[in-house]
Design an enzyme around this catalytic site. Structure first.
Site, PDB file in Angstrom:
ATOM      1  N   LYS A 119       0.843  -1.196   0.000  1.00  0.00           N
ATOM      2  CA  LYS A 119       0.000   0.000   0.000  1.00  0.00           C
ATOM      3  C   LYS A 119       0.884   1.254   0.000  1.00  0.00           C
ATOM      4  CE  LYS A 119      -3.457   1.872   3.181  1.00  0.00           C
ATOM      5  NZ  LYS A 119      -4.319   1.583   4.310  1.00  0.00           N
ATOM      6  N   ARG A 120       2.011   1.186   0.685  1.00  0.00           N
ATOM      7  CA  ARG A 120       2.881   2.361   0.795  1.00  0.00           C
ATOM      8  C   ARG A 120       3.750   2.569  -0.445  1.00  0.00           C
ATOM      9  NH1 ARG A 120       6.353   1.298   4.617  1.00  0.00           N
ATOM     10  NH2 ARG A 120       5.240  -0.559   5.261  1.00  0.00           N
TER      11      ARG A 120
END
Ligand code: GLU
Length: 331
Positions: free
Chosen positions: A299-300
């Site tokens: 996600k990052r």
């Protein structure tokens, strides 16, 4: 001898129903044809729609609808820290843009709840978790634990030193055998407490189950007295899963494979509650190939982990759906 009925009444004076009543009167069987699958997609309302979430919800939808069953959306908001405003709306609209239409859930205008198994938002189902927890206390299978965060941290450190499984179990589980008088005293003193399951397991026990995707799986059985209700009365994910999937008549759980490790806890909870567990299917995460090795989409680090990325970059929804369905049906 502990008077379990008295303890249950002391802890849950507000609960008047039994699990049987809830299951018969409020959430009766769905009356679908044999073989019809009832599935659900159960995200937290963080607003972020991961491509893996679209993948799982798509498989839930296909499994339900091709079998003549139902699929619903359930919002798992027991961790209020992760919630963002408008998160539910974003999830519903995000999935709709890719053709995922739920039969039930907070899917109406302004998140109005649609369907006979409402509420579809966990924070509004507190009474049912308490009904099932009270029942466990009556059977001597759950108890209040007054250990403080410091005591739990010390216990963990001790267990780490000894190199044994961390958690509330064995001789470290000191609230297991409190007397009714001790519990009454603690309650009178206003001490906060959590509710724990009294696990019948012991180290070394094994459990087997058949995953509809991965086949036969054998693991160490659970022997930890895991938390059912937190000190604010809100359930843990584990306990909410048992109560919700039972009351909402889910017969096929399809979820990410990060939950495989929790299956022994879940099967034991269903068993202690005297309930039939649903079938499980655990889906592998979507991976990314980078520099010759594979890793989970992050996600990052990876913009394409978000479903929004495909919308912004102009990928037609049909192309994304086709791609995901090809992965799902990759033989
Ligand atoms: N709320 C859980 C999650 O976010 C749901 C897991 C499940 O489908 O049971 O992963």
């Amino acid at each position: 001898m502990m008077d379990h009925a008295k303890l249950a009444q002391l802890l849950f004076p507000h609960v008047t129903q039994t699990p049987q009543q809830v299951l018969e009167e409020i959430f009766p069987p769905r009356g679908l044809k044999e073989g019809a699958l009832v599935t659900r997609f159960a995200p937290s309302p963080t607003g972020f729609l991961h491509i893996g979430g679209l993948f799982v919800s798509m498989i839930c939808e296909r499994a339900a609808h091709t079998s003549g069953g139902k699929v619903f959306l359930r919002i798992e908001d027991t961790d209020k820290k992760r919630e963002v405003e408008g998160g539910v709306q974003q999830i519903v609209q995000g999935l709709r843009a890719f053709g995922i239409n739920f039969d039930e859930g907070p899917i109406g205008e302004d998140n109005a709840q649609v369907g006979d198994y409402a509420p579809y938002i966990q924070s509004r189902r507190a009474e049912y978790y308490h009904v099932f927890c009270k029942d466990l206390v009556e059977k001597g299978l759950a108890y209040p634990c007054f250990c403080t965060a410091e005591e739990i941290a010390e216990l963990r450190a001790r267990q780490e030193e000894k190199g044994i499984t961390p958690g509330y179990w064995g001789e470290d589980a000191k609230c297991r055998d409190l007397t009714l008088e001790q519990i009454e005293e603690n309650l009178k003193a206003g001490k906060p407490y959590v509710m724990r399951m009294r696990s019948p397991g012991k180290p070394g026990d094994r459990v087997k189950y058949k995953d509809v995707i991965r086949g036969d799986i054998e693991m160490e059985a659970n022997f930890v007295d895991v938390v059912l209700l937190k000190s604010d009365g809100i359930p843990t994910y584990h306990f909410a899963h048992i109560v919700d999937d039972t009351t909402m008549r889910v017969n096929q759980v399809i979820r990410g494979d990060e939950w495989i490790a929790s299956v022994p806890i879940h099967l034991q909870m269903f068993w202690l509650c005297g309930l039939k567990a649903p079938k499980y299917g655990h889906i592998a995460p979507i991976m990314k190939e980078e520099d010759g090795s594979k890793r989970k989409l992050s996600k990052r680090k990876d913009p394409e982990a978000s479903v929004d990325f495909f919308v912004q970059e102009g990928y037609p929804a049909e192309a994304v759906v086709e791609y995901l369905l090809t992965i799902a049906n990759s033989n």
